[in-house]
Design an enzyme around this catalytic site. Structure first.
Site: not given
Length: 677
Positions: A368, A518, A569
């Site tokens: 990420d 992302t 996430d």
């Protein structure tokens, strides 16, 4: 948590049931370590005369110390060893049988019981050689192994709990009138402000409200260098304040603190069985059946070949005693306990041991961006001045106005001014210009910090080339006007962590692909990726699509580790082959991960891979040593080479058994020489 241990421990136990529970668990584990230690030393003392009194050992040494009634003394001593030293294994075997899962304890109990009852039969007149010395050495070695194993596991928890004991007893709570009062840690509440002076420890987890200092977190995160912390930064309870005074807002009570979570995670990780442990338990189960079959086969074959019943029974007993896999029982637990302690020492918290073992096979790491590769906060990256105004003046004016705003851009500009140690000016008539910026009066001049849209609307000329370059890199640009004259432009971006470039470089050295996943926009993602050398970029991915992207990458034959810190996430962390959460992230991300990076440093990912590989190699080496002994010893004990006059005597069998156990134990300890990448 109070740690003036004698005076306040009782009170704390009343205040925190959570702590009381974990303390009880720890004491129980500590009691078991003591039990095995005491049993080992007493059994060792008794084993010495057993060895000296054993006719077979005397014959082996070429001496004769026999005397009338010595065999009865030998039997009495061996009975004590069998019942006292062997009791944990007999009890364990009973539990395994009750669950219909014969395993390691059953094997040990079978070997010791056969040696004991066979030897008692010899004392009572059965024709054969007693095996009391074999019984004693077998119990002794297994007690030693279990003691080492339990002590290693206990030490990993104790090392972390000793950190908790280093927490301060008291803190200086700020009062409304600005004074401070010294209070017990237990009296602090969430939201209280506490003053932490230079050299003192942070009483609890919190956020810096005022002040700037170097903070030593080495005991908690493994980060050796003190970290610069200022307003808005989080601090961990137990970290040492090195320089300036800090005012901290308490955010978490002791039971919810970072340190308590770490201790709990390590304890849970020690409880989870790894794939290799499961393998050794299954191997023990099969060895139990193999021992029975090998023993029965040995007896039948010797009888068919015309041997006496005494001879056949002696061979059978030797086979069944030697089949007990002492070293195999220690191969995995010893290595695992050492690697758990090592992981904690290097800032890695292993929540799932199986996934940790899988980490050695990873060939792609998905990152990420925000909070993992970047700091998750705006910082000034470029500054351009117009007219004769200096960079420092542009920043001083901008920071003076932005100080009144809570926008992330404002925070970045004020921080840059602070880092440059610029003294801010006096501001009057602060005003927010809706949608385009803010303004105010400084030293009689009207100063504005505004967006590019405002500059275009007012048809003010500016450096289009620089602006386009910065925009292409995904940077946010603001302009500074003094009395409507353009004097400067400031570009800001989410700051890349210093260690991100090094982490990607080292991944490439290991032929591991680096991928960015992302929700941020394409420009920003590609700019960051180019800066640090990321191989593939997936940008503008919605939170619910992240797990799907992980599956897509896995479908290309990749074994994937996912690294992230946010709630968005969590599904991707669970989907990946190995989920890695950065410690500064959210609780849900940490709960979804298999491994947590305490220090939130991307380069620590390399330590996971290298420690996983080293741990696995040690496990394989130990399993080879352990099973190699059995593969070699069982046929010899059965008498396969008897036609050539070679029969493995029980004495040689015991030496081989001891040797393989010692090698396994020493080999596990060699893991402590591990140096992270």
């Amino acid at each position: 948590m109070n740690h003036n241990h004698h005076s306040s421990h009782e009170k704390h136990q009343n205040n925190s049931s959570n702590h009381d529970h974990s303390q009880h668990g720890h004491d129980h584990h500590g009691d078991m370590v003591k039990e095995f230690r005491n049993k080992f030393f007493l059994t060792l003392v008794i084993t010495v005369p057993i060895l000296l009194l054993s006719p077979m050992i005397q014959h082996f040494l070429g001496v004769d110390w026999r005397f009338s009634g010595d065999i009865y003394i030998l039997a009495a001593l061996a009975t004590f060893v069998y019942l006292y030293g062997g009791w944990p294994f007999l009890r364990g075997a009973y539990d395994e049988w009750r669950q219909r899962e014969p395993g390691m304890m059953t094997l040990i109990a079978m070997a010791t019981s056969i040696a004991f009852f066979y030897s008692i039969a010899v004392v009572l007149g059965f024709d054969g050689d007693e095996l009391f010395w074999e019984l004693a050495t077998l119990v002794l070695i297994m007690l030693l192994g279990h003691w080492i194993e339990m002590r290693s596991v206990n030490n990993a928890s104790k090392a972390l709990e000793s950190l908790a004991e280093l927490m301060p007893n008291t803190a200086y709570r700020m009062l409304e009138n600005g004074d401070t009062e010294e209070v017990e840690i237990d009296q602090l509440q969430q939201g209280d402000y506490v003053l932490v002076k230079p050299g003192e420890k942070m009483p609890l987890d919190g956020k810096i409200i005022k002040g700037k200092s170097q903070v030593d977190e080495s005991m908690l995160t493994g980060e050796s260098a003190p970290v610069t912390k200022s307003e808005g930064d989080e601090v961990i309870g137990g970290a040492i304040n090195k320089e300036g005074s800090l005012t901290i807002e308490v955010e978490k009570m002791m039971q919810d603190s970072y340190l308590s979570q770490v201790i709990e995670m390590v304890k849970n990780s020690q409880k989870t069985k790894s794939r290799t442990q499961d393998f050794t338990n299954r191997a023990a189960k099969w060895l139990f059946y193999i021992a029975l079959i090998a023993g029965l086969t040995t007896f039948v074959v010797w009888i068919i070949l015309g041997a006496t019943a005494d001879m056949a029974i002696q061979r059978t007993v030797t086979v069944m005693v030697i089949t007990c896999p002492h070293a195999l029982g220690l191969a995995a637990p010893l290595v695992i306990s050492v690697s758990t302690a090592l992981s904690a020492r290097h800032g890695l918290l292993i929540r799932n041991r199986t996934q940790f073992e899988n980490a050695r096979n990873i060939n792609a790491v998905i990152f990420d961006k925000t909070g993992t590769l970047t700091k998750g906060e705006f910082g000034v990256t470029d500054l351009q001045t117009f007219s004769s105004t200096s960079e420092d003046d542009v920043l001083r004016y901008a920071a003076t106005i932005e100080r009144e705003s809570e926008h992330p851009i404002a925070t970045g500009i004020v921080k840059e001014a602070s880092d440059r140690q610029l003294e801010l000016l006096e501001l009057t008539n602060f005003n927010s210009i809706t949608g385009v910026g803010i303004e105010g009066d400084i030293n009689g001049k009207n100063v504005k910090v505004v967006s590019p849209g405002f500059i275009r609307d007012k048809a003010i000329q500016f450096d289009e080339q620089h602006y386009e370059e910065w925009s292409a890199q995904g940077k946010t640009v603001v302009f500074l006007l003094v009395d409507e004259e353009l004097v400067g432009a400031i570009a800001l971006a989410d700051q890349i962590k210093d260690s991100s470039h090094l982490a990607i470089e080292r991944l490439h050295d290991k032929n591991i692909k680096a991928i960015m996943l992302t929700g941020d926009n394409e420009k920003v993602a590609h700019y960051v990726a180019e800066q640090i050398g990321i191989d593939e970029v997936y940008a503008e991915v919605l939170p619910d699509q992240k797990a799907e992207k992980v599956k897509e990458i896995q479908s290309h034959g990749m074994i994937v580790a996912m690294t992230g810190d946010g709630i968005n996430d969590a599904p991707a962390l669970s989907t990946a082959d190995v989920g890695i959460a950065v410690g500064a992230g959210t609780d849900i991300a940490m709960d979804s991960a298999d491994i947590v990076l305490v220090d939130s440093d991307p380069k620590d990912i390399l330590s996971i891979f290298s420690l996983s590989k080293r741990t696995y190699n040690k496990l394989v080496q130990n399993l080879i040593w352990a099973t190699g002994y059995n593969i070699f010893a069982i046929p010899l004990a059965a008498g396969v080479l008897a036609p050539w006059g070679i029969i493995l005597s029980p004495a040689v069998g015991a030496i081989l058994m001891s040797l393989s156990t010692i090698i396994v134990a020493v080999n596990a300890q060699l893991l402590y020489k591990f140096k992270p990448d």
